[in-house]
Write a protein that holds these residues in place. Structure first.
Motif, short mmCIF file in Angstrom:
data_model
loop_
_atom_site.label_atom_id
_atom_site.label_comp_id
_atom_site.label_asym_id
_atom_site.label_seq_id
_atom_site.Cartn_x
_atom_site.Cartn_y
_atom_site.Cartn_z
N TRP A 1 0.88 -1.19 0.00
CA TRP A 1 0.00 0.00 0.00
C TRP A 1 0.91 1.23 0.00
O TRP A 1 1.11 1.88 -1.00
CB TRP A 1 -0.90 -0.07 1.25
CG TRP A 1 -1.97 0.96 1.30
CD1 TRP A 1 -2.24 1.93 0.39
CD2 TRP A 1 -2.93 1.13 2.36
NE1 TRP A 1 -3.30 2.68 0.80
CE2 TRP A 1 -3.75 2.22 1.99
CE3 TRP A 1 -3.17 0.47 3.56
CZ2 TRP A 1 -4.78 2.65 2.81
CZ3 TRP A 1 -4.20 0.92 4.36
CH2 TRP A 1 -5.00 1.98 3.98
N ILE A 2 1.51 1.51 1.15
CA ILE A 2 2.49 2.61 1.14
C ILE A 2 3.80 2.01 1.66
O ILE A 2 4.00 1.88 2.86
CB ILE A 2 2.03 3.75 2.09
CG1 ILE A 2 0.59 4.15 1.77
CG2 ILE A 2 2.95 4.96 1.93
CD1 ILE A 2 -0.01 5.07 2.82
N GLU A 3 4.67 1.61 0.74
CA GLU A 3 5.87 0.90 1.19
C GLU A 3 6.71 1.77 2.12
O GLU A 3 7.23 1.31 3.12
CB GLU A 3 6.75 0.49 -0.03
CG GLU A 3 6.34 -0.84 -0.64
CD GLU A 3 5.07 -0.68 -1.47
OE1 GLU A 3 4.67 0.51 -1.67
OE2 GLU A 3 4.45 -1.68 -1.86
N GLU A 4 6.78 3.08 1.80
CA GLU A 4 7.71 3.91 2.63
C GLU A 4 7.35 3.78 4.11
O GLU A 4 8.20 3.69 4.98
CB GLU A 4 7.60 5.38 2.22
CG GLU A 4 8.03 5.64 0.77
CD GLU A 4 6.88 5.36 -0.20
OE1 GLU A 4 5.73 5.25 0.31
OE2 GLU A 4 7.12 5.20 -1.41
N LEU B 1 5.71 -3.30 11.01
CA LEU B 1 4.29 -3.22 11.38
C LEU B 1 3.64 -4.59 11.30
O LEU B 1 2.50 -4.76 11.65
CB LEU B 1 3.57 -2.28 10.40
CG LEU B 1 3.64 -0.79 10.76
CD1 LEU B 1 3.18 0.06 9.59
CD2 LEU B 1 2.76 -0.51 11.98
N SER B 2 4.41 -5.58 10.82
CA SER B 2 3.73 -6.87 10.61
C SER B 2 3.88 -7.73 11.85
O SER B 2 4.96 -7.82 12.44
CB SER B 2 4.36 -7.59 9.40
OG SER B 2 4.95 -8.77 9.85
N VAL B 3 2.76 -8.35 12.24
CA VAL B 3 2.70 -9.10 13.51
C VAL B 3 3.73 -10.24 13.49
O VAL B 3 4.44 -10.49 14.46
CB VAL B 3 1.26 -9.66 13.71
CG1 VAL B 3 1.21 -10.55 14.94
CG2 VAL B 3 0.29 -8.52 13.82
N ARG B 4 3.83 -10.92 12.34
CA ARG B 4 4.74 -12.08 12.29
C ARG B 4 6.17 -11.65 12.63
O ARG B 4 6.82 -12.22 13.50
CB ARG B 4 4.71 -12.65 10.87
CG ARG B 4 4.46 -14.14 10.83
CD ARG B 4 3.96 -14.59 9.49
NE ARG B 4 3.73 -13.50 8.56
CZ ARG B 4 4.19 -13.49 7.31
NH1 ARG B 4 4.89 -14.48 6.90
NH2 ARG B 4 3.95 -12.50 6.50
N GLU B 5 6.63 -10.56 11.96
CA GLU B 5 8.03 -10.15 12.23
C GLU B 5 8.19 -9.69 13.67
O GLU B 5 9.22 -9.86 14.29
CB GLU B 5 8.42 -9.03 11.26
CG GLU B 5 8.68 -9.51 9.82
CD GLU B 5 8.34 -8.40 8.81
OE1 GLU B 5 8.48 -7.22 9.20
OE2 GLU B 5 7.90 -8.71 7.69
N LEU B 6 7.10 -9.09 14.21
CA LEU B 6 7.20 -8.63 15.60
C LEU B 6 7.52 -9.80 16.52
O LEU B 6 8.34 -9.71 17.43
CB LEU B 6 5.87 -7.99 16.03
CG LEU B 6 5.59 -6.58 15.52
CD1 LEU B 6 4.20 -6.13 15.94
CD2 LEU B 6 6.64 -5.62 16.08
N ALA B 7 6.84 -10.94 16.21
CA ALA B 7 7.03 -12.10 17.10
C ALA B 7 8.50 -12.48 17.13
O ALA B 7 9.04 -12.86 18.18
CB ALA B 7 6.18 -13.26 16.57
N LEU B 8 9.20 -12.36 16.01
CA LEU B 8 10.61 -12.77 15.98
C LEU B 8 11.45 -11.82 16.83
O LEU B 8 12.49 -12.19 17.37
CB LEU B 8 11.13 -12.78 14.54
CG LEU B 8 10.20 -13.49 13.52
CD1 LEU B 8 10.75 -13.36 12.10
CD2 LEU B 8 10.04 -14.96 13.94
N LYS B 9 10.99 -10.55 16.96
CA LYS B 9 11.86 -9.58 17.67
C LYS B 9 11.39 -9.36 19.09
O LYS B 9 11.60 -8.29 19.66
CB LYS B 9 11.82 -8.25 16.92
CG LYS B 9 12.37 -8.32 15.50
CD LYS B 9 12.49 -6.91 14.93
CE LYS B 9 13.20 -6.93 13.59
NZ LYS B 9 12.47 -6.08 12.60
N ALA B 10 10.67 -10.34 19.67
CA ALA B 10 10.07 -10.15 21.00
C ALA B 10 11.12 -9.65 22.01
O ALA B 10 10.93 -8.63 22.67
CB ALA B 10 9.47 -11.47 21.47
#
Lengths: 111, 137, 92, 782
Positions: D60-63, D186-195
């Motif tokens: 949507w808005i990559e930036e 902003l993506s939930v999946r990546e957030l989980a990796l950086k807990a």
């Protein structure tokens, strides 16, 4: 030929000056309107004519725009003086003390 | 007797002023002029009608109510912007070129359309404000 | 060539000043309306001469527009002077 | 496939909006197809989900890292099934529940809108997309609660729900942004990796606090729970669907979804568990006090939500599984309870316990559904409620053991709350259907039509079936949901009988206690009445609202004096203070050599004329004189432009001058005479000071502005290519129209808004004065 145009312009300017000065000499609005209208008639003619002659001399080809301005002024200024005078009279601006006769008063009644 | 003379003169002067406005508008791109000034001049013609002829005359002169003009103007201005967008250029890019119109080489530019938009908005605004204040629509 | 024009401009400037004074001093509103019209004409004249004096003929167009516009202004003022609610006026 | 499923409800809502009114009451059953289709597709996905879940993403808005990305995994599948399944049943039910004269199309439209936005919340993979749908649910709930908008209570309930959930939502937005800042995604999946990285971040406590605020307000936890009971003003199908099964669970969904990212620390577990259990307790004893059936169910939902929230807070795989299971069960039996209460209300015309009683004979089926669901709520063995409650008790006991000394606290509170829950569950079916009729109901009780009974029947059947055979649901649905949350495969062993152990003892004490206290319930209610009415969140909410309104009123009264002079004064003071302050701060007033051209005679004369004119305008008493003299001052400015060889500017100034004189005049004549109120001396001095100051400020700024050369002037650029690029020699116009076209577009829009403003303000006033004049004429004419 150039000198004639410039003299005309100067004369025109002088007429304008006289009419502005005139408005100070008269006591009430109606007379002052007389003074003011000199500039829109004689003054404009002289000045406009001079300008158009000078313009055409300077530019080589005929330069009529000042004449158009004169036309507009001739068209509009009598009306605006009329309207101003009428408004003044309607709002009861007193005539100057030593007026001899007031024709409009009679006509004013039938309105 | 009331406003008879000014009304007569106004009927004569208004087309003149409108012609002046058109003149200013058309040459806006090269000499001083342009949509805004032409709009104001046209608006003053309208004002003259409204002042002299009273409410109805002003409205009669331009039958369309003010906000239609405004709408049209905005549409014009934004529309020309979209042309640029449609052709892949950024919004509001203008194109100009010379066109042979009846043998006379006339230089047309979309900026003129945008200017027309400005013109219409200015006239529309004055129209709606005046007619409004003088109590009409 | 320009000497006479400069004198004319100075004269016009003076008459404009007088017109301004008329507007400021003018006891009645009608005086002021007339003063404004007069100032308009003087301004017109100055613009006309100045455009030839300086070579920019665009001022002539401005003068043209001024002639038309000042008429509208004066008519509006005079028109509303009479009609409309009594505009408070420090009638002299 | 995922995006089509998500857009289906919205498209259907669009169609309903356009053609709905013609279909009349049949509309609900026609619109049924949408949730049914989605439900079928979801059921097909059960067990067939790829490991990472079904993902679909579109930039949507990559930036900003904002991508329309959705993901369907175990946890979202569980919720989606509830949303679509119960949605179908509620739509079917509402067709018969709503009277023929009521506006079905509007109801179905809002319901579809809600369904779409709720699906959006559970599918969203991107935090901002989740927030967008989250707010959309608040809006659709506002519309649904206020469905009977002619009723004052509905409007009030809708407003209260909106105020609380939106304020919470806003806090959550800030939390989400901080979260994405700390993790950079902003993506939930990546957030989980950086807990771990997030939890070490200084923002972490803020993130937890703000996001929990959003979740607690949405899931009506204490002290934000007050909006749920007043949301009961909505039609019962809405209460059943939004306010028990789906919307209020969005908070739980979020807490579950983020438990992997934010969970595991004391800062997360303690608040969630404590608030959860507290809510459970408060909800249960307040429910007991209610006389209205729906209010009782509302508080019961609050209590059960607290119970599930506490389980989610624990975060252990077992607890997550138990929470998911209880969430599923609660949706089914609570949905059934609400629909039966709707039937009772629909048939007898009242929901007041004092008037109801002995309806079992008249309404056998409703009585059966109510009894079974209420028992499942109470946690009676052989029913689904018992199993999931047991599982949560087990995880509570395990968590309790970790807390050493306070080991008994968590299970203890849970047991007391469950006792109260069992108590009001018995009240639900006993006082309504058994015993003899107490008061007289507006309409004689008779059994609802089978169509109306279908929805609650199905839900109760699910509750009973799951109770008898939990593995029906646990293996395929609950376990994937829990493993999606825990990030590791989870296996909950839900059986009919877990043997005699601590959780069983807790359930037993709760049930036996409830039976013991049942006869003494009236005295218990009276006791609770006295205890809890002193300070309630309700009064705090009202106080907050009234305080806010009062403050706003006082500020406006003081400032909006109606006199233009005051407004101008405020503007100028703000200008002088703000601009002056900043200039002062950056040493702008340092006296650097002013490289100004020396003024010529003409300029001085014109300047004198302007000053004289302005002085006159200020001093004159007559409005007209002021306007005309203003025209003269304008003319001298025109002369300045002429002197400086600027024809365009001269022309514009001229025309603007005349038109504004006339417009001022027009306005002048139509408005009351400008009577000069005597201005107090002090105020006059203030005006003078402000005027002088702002004048000085403006002139100083303009002098300083043309003096500094921060950037090299761009005029050169315009001169060079106004002809080649813009195609015009009149540079000013080319700039206006071409180079800075966007600004002009903005300006003319502002101009049009001003014109509309004038039209509205001035026009209405003149029309009103004209109307009054006309009325006076008629008056005199009589």
């Amino acid at each position: 030929m150039m000198i004639v145009a410039e003299v005309m312009i100067l004369l025109g300017a002088l007429v304008l000056l006289i009419s502005s000065y005139g408005t100070f000499k008269f006591q009430d609005v109606y007379n002052r309107l007389h003074a003011a209208s000199i500039s829109t008639s004689g003054g404009a003619l002289l000045l406009g004519g001079g300008l158009s002659i000078l313009g055409s001399l300077v530019h080589g080809k005929l330069f009529l725009k000042p004449l158009l301005i004169i036309l507009i002024i001739f068209l509009t200024s009598p009306v605006s003086s009329h309207v101003v005078a009428q408004a003044a009279y309607r709002t009861g601006v007193p005539l100057v003390a030593h007026t001899v006769q007031d024709d409009l008063a009679l006509a004013f009644l039938e309105w | 007797m009331d406003a008879f003379i000014p009304r007569m003169i106004a009927r004569l002067a208004t087309p003149l002023i409108l012609a002046l406005a058109l003149y200013l508008f058309l040459r806006g791109h090269h000499e001083p002029g342009g949509g805004f000034i032409a709009g104001l001049v046209a608006a003053s013609a309208l004002v003259l009608q409204a002042v002299v002829g009273g409410r109805s005359a002003g409205a009669k002169y331009i039958p369309v109510p003010g906000w239609v003009l405004i709408g049209l103007g905005l549409f014009c201005a934004a529309g020309t912007g979209l042309i640029g967008l449609v052709l892949g250029q950024p919004f509001l890019t203008h194109y100009f070129g010379t066109v042979l119109l009846g043998g006379v080489e006339v230089e047309l530019t979309t900026a003129q359309l945008f200017d027309l938009g400005v013109f219409l908005v200015v006239v529309g605004t004055t129209q709606s404000v005046i007619l409004n204040i003088s109590g009409d629509r | 060539m320009s000497v006479l024009l400069d004198v004319a401009l100075a004269v016009l400037g003076l008459s404009l000043a007088l017109a301004f004074a008329r507007v400021v001093l003018g006891p009645t509103a009608a005086d002021r309306a007339m003063g404004l019209e007069l100032a308009g004409v003087n301004l017109l004249a100055i613009m006309g001469t100045w455009s030839l004096r300086s070579g920019h003929t665009e001022f002539m167009d401005a003068a043209l527009v001024l002639a038309a516009i000042s008429f509208v202004g004066t008519v509006a003022i005079a028109n509303y002077l009479g009609k409309g609610r009594p505009v408070d006026d420090d009638r002299g | 496939m995922l995006p089509t499923v998500l857009t289906l409800p919205f498209v259907a809502a669009g169609l309903v909006a356009l053609f709905g009114h013609r279909a009349g009451s049949k509309l609900a059953s026609v619109a049924l197809a949408v949730p049914l289709a989605i439900f079928a597709w979801l059921v097909a996905q059960v067990g067939a989900l790829p490991p990472g879940g079904l993902v679909w993403s579109h930039g949507w808005i990559e930036e900003l890292g904002l991508a329309l990305s959705f993901r369907l995994d175990g946890w979202s599948l569980l919720f989606a099934l509830l949303i679509a399944g119960i949605g179908t049943l509620v739509l079917w039910y509402s067709r018969f529940y709503l009277g023929p004269d009521e506006d079905h199309s509007k109801f179905v439209l809002y319901l579809l809108l809600f369904m779409g936005s709720m699906l959006g919340v559970v599918f969203a993979e991107n935090l901002l997309v989740l927030y967008m749908f989250w707010e959309l649910t608040s809006i659709s709930s506002f519309l649904l609660i206020g469905y009977w908008h002619e009723r004052e209570a509905s409007r009030e309930g809708a407003l209260k729900a909106l105020v609380i959930t939106v304020i919470g939502g806003f806090a959550m937005l800030v939390g989400l942004l901080l979260l994405s800042l700390s993790a950079g995604t902003l993506s939930v999946r990546e957030l989980a990796l950086k807990a771990s990285e997030i939890q070490a971040h200084p923002f972490y406590p803020w993130i937890v606090g703000l996001i929990l605020a959003g979740a607690f307000t949405k899931s009506a936890q204490v002290p934000f729970h007050i909006w749920l009971p007043s949301a009961m003003e909505a039609p019962t199908p809405v209460s059943a669907y939004l306010h028990s099964a789906t919307m209020v669970k969005a908070g739980l969904y979020l807490v579950g979804r983020l438990s992997l990212v934010l969970g595991g620390t004391a800062a997360w577990t303690y608040p969630v568990v404590v608030v959860g259990l507290l809510t459970m307790l408060v909800g249960s004893y307040t429910a007991l006090r209610q006389r209205d059936l729906k209010a009782l169910l509302a508080y019961s939902t609050v209590s059960q939500l607290g119970f599930i929230m506490a389980a989610l807070g624990l975060g252990t795989p077992g607890a997550l599984g138990a929470a998911a299971f209880h969430l599923f069960n609660h949706a089914t039996f609570k949905g059934a309870l609400f629909l039966v209460v709707g039937i009772v209300d629909h048939e007898t015309g009242t929901r007041d316990l004092a008037k109801l009683g002995g309806l079992r004979r008249a309404m056998p089926w409703s009585a059966a559904f109510m009894t079974l669901s209420a028992l499942s709520l109470a946690g009676v063995p052989l029913l689904s409620g018992f199993i999931s409650k047991e599982l949560i008790f087990t995880s509570l006991v395990e968590a309790g053991s970790l807390m050493g000394g306070l080991a008994w606290l968590l299970p203890g509170v849970a047991t007391v709350a469950s006792l109260l829950t069992a108590l009001y569950s018995f009240v639900l079916f006993h006082e309504v259907f058994d015993g003899q009729a107490r008061g007289t109901t507006p309409r004689p009780a008779r059994e609802a039509s089978p169509a109306l009974l279908l929805s609650p029947g199905l839900l109760t059947a699910v509750a009973v079936l799951v109770g008898l055979g939990p593995h029906l649901v646990t293996g395929s649905l609950i376990d994937p949901a829990a493993s999606a949350l825990a990030g590791q495969p989870v296996e909950i062993h839900a059986a009919l009988w877990h043997g005699v152990n601590a959780p069983f003892l807790m359930s037993a004490t709760a049930l036996v206690g409830a039976l013991a206290f049942y006869p003494a319930r009236h005295r218990l209610r009276a006791l609770l009445e006295r205890l809890t009415t002193r300070w309630t969140a309700e009064r705090a909410y009202q106080a907050f609202l009234n305080g806010l309104m009062g403050l706003a009123q006082r500020v406006t009264d003081r400032h909006m004096t109606g006199r233009l002079a005051d407004y101008l004064l405020y503007i100028l003071i703000a200008f002088v203070v703000l601009v002056g302050g900043t200039v002062l701060a950056n040493g702008g007033f340092a006296l650097r050599p002013l490289d100004l051209a020396s003024p010529t005679v003409v300029e001085l004369v014109l300047l004198a004329a302007m000053v004289a004119g302005t002085l006159f305008v200020v001093r004159t008493r007559s409005g007209l004189a002021a306007i005309i003299t203003l025209g003269v001052v304008g003319y001298s400015v025109v002369l300045l432009w002429v002197h400086w060889q600027a024809p365009d500017l001269a022309l514009t100034q001229l025309v603007v001058e005349s038109v504004s004189v006339v417009l001022l005049l027009l306005a002048f004549v139509h408005f009351p005479k400008l009577e000069r109120k005597p201005v107090a001396a002090g105020r006059r001095r203030l005006n003078l000071a402000v005027a002088v100051l702002s004048g000085a400020m403006v002139s100083w700024l303009s002098i300083r502005a043309n003096g500094t050369q921060l950037f090299e002037p761009i005029s050169q650029y315009f001169i060079e290519n106004s002809l080649p690029l813009g195609g015009g020699r009149n540079i000013v116009n080319v700039i206006l129209v071409d180079f800075r076209g966007l600004d002009t577009l903005g300006e003319i829009t502002v101009l049009s808004i001003a014109a509309l403003g004038v039209y509205m303000l001035v026009g209405s006033r003149i029309r009103r004065t004209r109307r009054e004049a006309a009325e006076r004429q008629e008056g005199e004419g009589l």
